[in-house]
Design an enzyme around this catalytic site. Structure first.
Site, PDB file in Angstrom:
ATOM      1  N   LYS A 127      46.220  16.158  47.447  1.00 42.89           N
ATOM      2  CA  LYS A 127      47.244  15.160  47.769  1.00 42.89           C
ATOM      3  C   LYS A 127      48.228  15.675  48.816  1.00 42.89           C
ATOM      4  CE  LYS A 127      46.842  12.303  43.665  1.00 42.89           C
ATOM      5  NZ  LYS A 127      47.469  11.774  42.441  1.00 42.89           N
ATOM      6  N   ARG A 159      41.950  16.405  37.174  1.00 41.89           N
ATOM      7  CA  ARG A 159      41.070  15.490  37.924  1.00 41.89           C
ATOM      8  C   ARG A 159      40.944  16.031  39.340  1.00 41.89           C
ATOM      9  NH1 ARG A 159      41.683  11.056  41.337  1.00 41.89           N
ATOM     10  NH2 ARG A 159      40.130   9.396  41.088  1.00 41.89           N
TER      11      ARG A 159
END
Length: 260
Positions: A200, A235
């Site tokens: 991210k 994840r």
């Protein structure tokens, strides 16, 4: 939890696995690398992503769910905020519903999940970041509402996971704060926690890596820290690297090579 994006526009690997065969092959590769769960999504949730129709999302994910549930022994998670997509994926073999809006977007998805008896991941989300708010309090309050929705719909308590939604409607500083305070959030809400930070933008902010696929090392670092502070599931895009990192971590902790 290994990520399988069946989308043309995901921020990290958009388009690489839109084809059914490519998505299935990728899922099988993640399983071979040591994934414990496969998370399949058919709609990108990155900022500015195009809206996907219900029929298109179902057409993307259901065949992949059906094939991977037959070819692997891993639990299959469906990453969706739509009840009808969740229902179709469950019928095809999914046993986890991973909702990026924590059951607060589609009012029917909680009942679909409850009726099927599947596990649920309830994630915090915001449409726009705001540096002025207390993000920890916001996440805690939002997820408390999500948990109430799930329980009132009939979802069993032991089927619920929470996710602070790192990077979703949050500044970089707020994302880092939430990772630091994972244990506090988990204790406050009393549910196991999923951490989704892989590749991210806030990782890129710390490392100066502007290309998402080059943020693996930073992602592993954040996930190892997260595991020390309450994360029960991570994840990730880069399964093999995380499996190795956790094997070493567990060896240091005297747990042999068993993955967390």
């Amino acid at each position: 939890m290994g990520i399988v994006n069946v989308t043309p526009d995901s921020f990290s690997d958009g388009g690489r696995y839109l084809d059914h065969a490519a998505a299935v092959a990728h899922g099988e590769q993640l399983a071979a690398e040591g994934a414990d769960i496969l998370d399949i999504g058919g709609e990108s949730t990155r900022p500015g992503a195009a809206t996907v129709t219900l029929d298109e999302e179902i057409a993307r994910v259901v065949p992949v769910v059906r094939t991977l549930s037959a070819r692997t022994r891993l639990p299959i998670s469906i990453d969706t905020m739509k009840a009808k997509v969740a229902a179709a994926a469950i019928e095809a073999g999914a046993t986890i519903v991973n909702d990026v809006w924590g059951f607060q977007f589609d009012p029917d998805i909680a009942k679909v999940s409850a009726d099927a008896g599947v596990h649920c991941v309830l994630m915090h989300n915001r449409r726009q970041d705001d540096a002025s708010i207390d993000m920890f309090a916001e996440v805690k309050d939002f997820l408390s509402r999500s948990i109430d929705i799930a329980l009132k719909a009939g979802v069993n308590r032991d089927k619920i996971f929470i996710d602070p939604g790192i990077g979703f409607g949050k500044t970089h500083d707020q994302s880092f704060e939430l990772v630091r305070r994972l244990a506090e959030l988990k204790q406050a809400l009393g549910f196991p926690l999923l951490l989704g930070i892989s590749r991210k933008r806030f990782i890129g902010f710390a490392t100066t890596r502007t290309i998402a696929s080059e943020r693996m090392i930073g992602s592993v670092a954040a996930d190892v820290y997260g595991a020390f502070n309450g994360a029960d599931i991570v994840r990730v895009h880069d399964v093999a690297a995380h499996v190795e990192a956790f094997a070493v971590l567990n060896a240091i902790l005297g747990k042999g090579t068993e993955r967390r």
